[in-house]
Design a protein around this motif. Structure first.
Motif, short mmCIF file in Angstrom:
data_model
loop_
_atom_site.label_atom_id
_atom_site.label_comp_id
_atom_site.label_asym_id
_atom_site.label_seq_id
_atom_site.Cartn_x
_atom_site.Cartn_y
_atom_site.Cartn_z
N SER A 105 0.82 -1.22 0.00
CA SER A 105 0.00 0.00 0.00
C SER A 105 0.85 1.27 0.00
O SER A 105 0.40 2.32 -0.47
CB SER A 105 -0.94 0.00 1.20
OG SER A 105 -0.21 -0.14 2.41
N TYR A 106 2.07 1.17 0.51
CA TYR A 106 2.98 2.32 0.55
C TYR A 106 4.37 1.91 0.09
O TYR A 106 4.76 0.75 0.23
CB TYR A 106 3.09 2.89 1.97
CG TYR A 106 1.77 3.26 2.60
CD1 TYR A 106 1.05 4.36 2.15
CD2 TYR A 106 1.24 2.51 3.64
CE1 TYR A 106 -0.16 4.70 2.71
CE2 TYR A 106 0.02 2.84 4.22
CZ TYR A 106 -0.68 3.93 3.74
OH TYR A 106 -1.88 4.26 4.30
N GLU A 120 1.87 6.80 -1.41
CA GLU A 120 0.75 5.87 -1.49
C GLU A 120 0.79 5.20 -2.86
O GLU A 120 0.77 5.87 -3.90
CB GLU A 120 -0.58 6.61 -1.31
CG GLU A 120 -1.77 5.67 -1.27
CD GLU A 120 -3.06 6.42 -1.05
OE1 GLU A 120 -3.73 6.13 -0.04
OE2 GLU A 120 -3.40 7.31 -1.87
N THR A 121 0.85 3.87 -2.86
CA THR A 121 1.02 3.14 -4.11
C THR A 121 -0.18 3.29 -5.04
O THR A 121 -0.03 3.45 -6.25
CB THR A 121 1.29 1.65 -3.83
OG1 THR A 121 2.36 1.53 -2.90
CG2 THR A 121 1.64 0.91 -5.10
N ALA A 122 -1.38 3.21 -4.48
CA ALA A 122 -2.58 3.23 -5.32
C ALA A 122 -2.75 4.52 -6.10
O ALA A 122 -3.14 4.51 -7.27
CB ALA A 122 -3.82 2.98 -4.45
N SER A 123 -2.40 5.65 -5.46
CA SER A 123 -2.61 6.95 -6.10
C SER A 123 -1.33 7.60 -6.60
O SER A 123 -1.37 8.49 -7.45
CB SER A 123 -3.29 7.90 -5.11
OG SER A 123 -2.42 8.18 -4.02
N ASN A 397 4.07 -5.34 -5.54
CA ASN A 397 3.28 -5.28 -4.32
C ASN A 397 2.92 -6.70 -3.88
O ASN A 397 3.27 -7.69 -4.54
CB ASN A 397 2.03 -4.42 -4.50
CG ASN A 397 1.02 -5.05 -5.44
OD1 ASN A 397 1.36 -5.87 -6.31
ND2 ASN A 397 -0.24 -4.68 -5.30
N ILE A 402 0.91 -4.85 -9.06
CA ILE A 402 1.49 -3.51 -9.23
C ILE A 402 3.00 -3.63 -9.18
O ILE A 402 3.55 -4.39 -8.38
CB ILE A 402 1.01 -2.54 -8.13
CG1 ILE A 402 -0.51 -2.31 -8.22
CG2 ILE A 402 1.74 -1.20 -8.24
CD1 ILE A 402 -1.06 -1.42 -7.11
N ARG A 416 0.53 -0.92 -13.55
CA ARG A 416 -0.50 -1.83 -13.06
C ARG A 416 -1.44 -2.28 -14.17
O ARG A 416 -1.27 -1.86 -15.32
CB ARG A 416 -1.28 -1.21 -11.89
CG ARG A 416 -2.06 0.04 -12.22
CD ARG A 416 -2.62 0.61 -10.92
NE ARG A 416 -3.65 1.60 -11.22
CZ ARG A 416 -4.22 2.37 -10.31
NH1 ARG A 416 -3.84 2.28 -9.04
NH2 ARG A 416 -5.16 3.23 -10.61
#
Length: 416
Positions: A105-106, A120-123, A397, A402, A416
Motif C-alpha cells: 500500500s505504501y 501511497e502506491t494506489a494513487s 506489491n 502492481i 498496473r
C-alpha cells in the motif's frame, strides 16, 4: 491442546494453527511450499489431518476450503499486462533506493537530497517527507510485516527510526564512523541492523534506541545484511570478499563464508533459513549451508559481475542478475541446478525479483528498461519502457499486480 483458529499465509502458502495450551496461546505453521493451483486439495487436507494432532477428521472440509483459498492466490492471469499508471517526480536530486511495505500500500524512496519520502502506491501521492539527515539517504527499509516503522541510513554516519504514519523520528542511531550504506529490520521488528563503510555492522534496539552490539570482523566495507527468519542469526557481506555469520543474541561471530574472489554484492537467507545465497563481483554465486557455513554449490553461469540475487517466496528457486546483461534462474532444491538464462537486456542487470506467486520474474537494467519474464520457461513477456536513465530498483506489491520501478532519471513509475 485446544485449537482456537486458523490463519492463512499466502506467500509462501501455509496454514497457521493457533491453539491454547496450559492457558497460553501458541501457534504452529503448516508450510505448503509445493502447493500448486492444480494440486489435489482434498488429498492434501487428508494428509495434513493425518499428521497434525491438533486437527480431527471433522475439520476436513474446513481444511480443504483453506487450501483452495491458497490455490486461488497462486493463480495469476497469463494475459496480465502491466501499463504505466503514473510517473512520480520523487526528489530534486537522484534517487538511491526504494522499498515497499508488505501489503504494497505504501513505498518509500531515499535520495541525495537528504530526505526519505513516503508514497501511497494506489494513487502515487506523496504522504510524508522524512527530514533530518545531514547527507545522502542511501538505504531505506520498512519493518515488514508490520509496516509501522521506517529505518533510513545515511552518508552522515547515522541511521534513523521513523513512524511511517506520522513521520516522527523516534531515534537517531549514532556510532558508525563512516557512511552507513545498508539497513534492515529483524523479522520481529525489535532490532535494526546497519552496515557501514567503517567495516562494521551494528545492532540497534528499536524500543530504546540503544546500541546492542557492534559486529566487527570484516576488513572492508559492509554493504549487505540479512536476518534469518527466526531473527536469531544474521549474515553480513563485505567488499573484503567474505560473508560472516553472527549470533544475534550474543553479537558473536559464528563462521565465515570464505571462497569468493572479489567483492560481495548481496547475501540472502532462503525462506526456511536453511540456505544462504551470496553473489559476487567474481562472476559467481554460491549456496551455503546456513547451519554449518559450508559451501554446497558454486554457480558459474555468468560472464561478468553478479550484481543481485533473489529467492522466490518458497526459497526453492534463485534468480541472479549480472553485468553481462543476463539473468539466470536456478532450482535450489537440486543443488542450484541451471534452469533458464534470461536474455534480452542490452545493459547490466541491477535488480532481480520474483512476484509473490513465483510465476513472474522482474529484472531492472542500465538499458533504461525493466523486463517481465515467465518463470516456467524463461520467455520475456513484456518490456517496461519509458525511463530516460538506468533503472536501479524494481519491486512488486503483495498481490503481484502492481510494479514500482526507480531510476536515475529521478522518477519512480507505477505500473498496473
Amino acid at each position: 491442546m485446544k485449537l482456537k483458529r486458523f490463519f492463512l499465509r499466502y506467500y509462501p502458502p501455509g496454514v497457521i494453527l493457533e491453539y491454547e495450551q496450559s492457558g497460553e496461546l501458541h501457534s504452529r505453521c503448516i508450510d505448503l511450499l509445493d502447493l500448486q493451483p492444480e494440486s489435489d486439495a482434498r488429498k492434501l487436507a487428508s494428509d495434513i489431518i493425518q499428521n497434525e494432532r491438533l486437527l480431527s477428521p471433522s475439520r476436513t472440509e474446513q481444511v480443504v476450503s483453506l487450501i483452495q483459498k491458497l490455490q486461488q492466490k497462486l493463480i495469476l492471469s497469463k494475459e496480465k499486462r502491466f501499463y504505466l499508471f503514473k510517473v512520480i517526480k520523487a526528489h530534486m536530486l537522484p534517487l538511491t533506493n526504494l522499498a515497499m511495505n508488505k501489503s504494497g500500500s505504501y513505498f518509500i524512496t531515499g535520495s541525495y537530497d537528504r530526505t526519505c519520502k513516503v508514497w501511497e502506491t494506489a494513487s502515487g501521492e506523496e504522504l510524508l517527507t522524512l527530514e533530518g539527515h545531514g547527507n545522502v539517504v542511501y538505504s531505506v527499509a520498512f519493518n515488514n510485516p508490520y509496516g509501522d516503522k521506517i529505518a533510513t541510513s545515511s552518508f552522515d554516519k547515522t541511521c534513523k527510526l521513523w513512524c511511517s504514519e506520522t513521520g516522527k523520528c523516534f531515534h537517531t542511531f549514532r556510532g558508525h564512523t563512516l557512511e552507513v550504506v545498508s539497513v534492515v529490520f529483524n523479522p520481529q521488528s525489535t532490532l535494526v541492523a546497519s552496515g557501514s563503510m567503517d567495516t562494521t555492522a551494528k545492532l540497534w534496539d528499536v524500543a530504546s534506541g540503544a546500541e546492542k552490539a557492534t559486529l566487527a570482523g570484516h576488513s572492508a566495507e559492509v554493504i549487505t545484511l540479512s536476518f534469518d527468519t527466526a531473527g536469531d542469526s544474521m549474515v553480513t557481506g563485505s567488499f573484503d570478499h567474505t560473508v560472516l555469520g553472527w549470533d544475534v543474541t550474543t553479537g558473536k561471530r559464528k563462521y565465515g563464508l570464505i571462497g569468493h574472489r572479489a567483492e560481495i554484492s548481496n547475501v540472502l537467507y532462503n525462506f526456511d533459513s536453511s540456505l544462504i545465497a551470496t553473489s559476487s563481483m567474481d562472476s559467481t554465486c554460491k549456496l551455503w549451508d546456513a547451519r554449518t557455513g559450508q559451501c554446497t554449490a558454486t554457480l558459474r553461469d555468468h560472464e561478468d559481475e553478479v550484481l543481485d540475487l533473489a529467492f522466490d517466496s518458497t526459497g526453492q528457486y534463485l534468480l541472479t542478475g549480472s553485468a553481462d546483461s543476463h539473468a539466470v534462474l536456478y532450482d535450489v532444491r537440486a543443488m542450484g541446478s541451471f534452469l533458464y538464462k534470461l536474455s534480452g537486456h542490452s545493459g547490466e542487470i541491477n535488480k532481480v525479483v520474483f512476484n509473490p506467486q513465483g510465476t513472474r520474474l522482474l529484472t531492472a537494467s542500465s538499458d533504461k528498461t525493466a523486463r517481465l519474464w515467465d518463470s516456467s520457461n524463461g520467455n520475456c513477456l513484456q518490456t517496461l519502457e519509458g525511463h530516460s536513465e538506468e533503472i536501479f530498483s524494481a519491486t512488486f506489491n503483495y498481490e503481484g499486480d502492481i510494479i514500482v520501478t526507480g531510476s536515475k532519471d529521478n522518477t519512480c513509475r507505477l505500473w498496473r
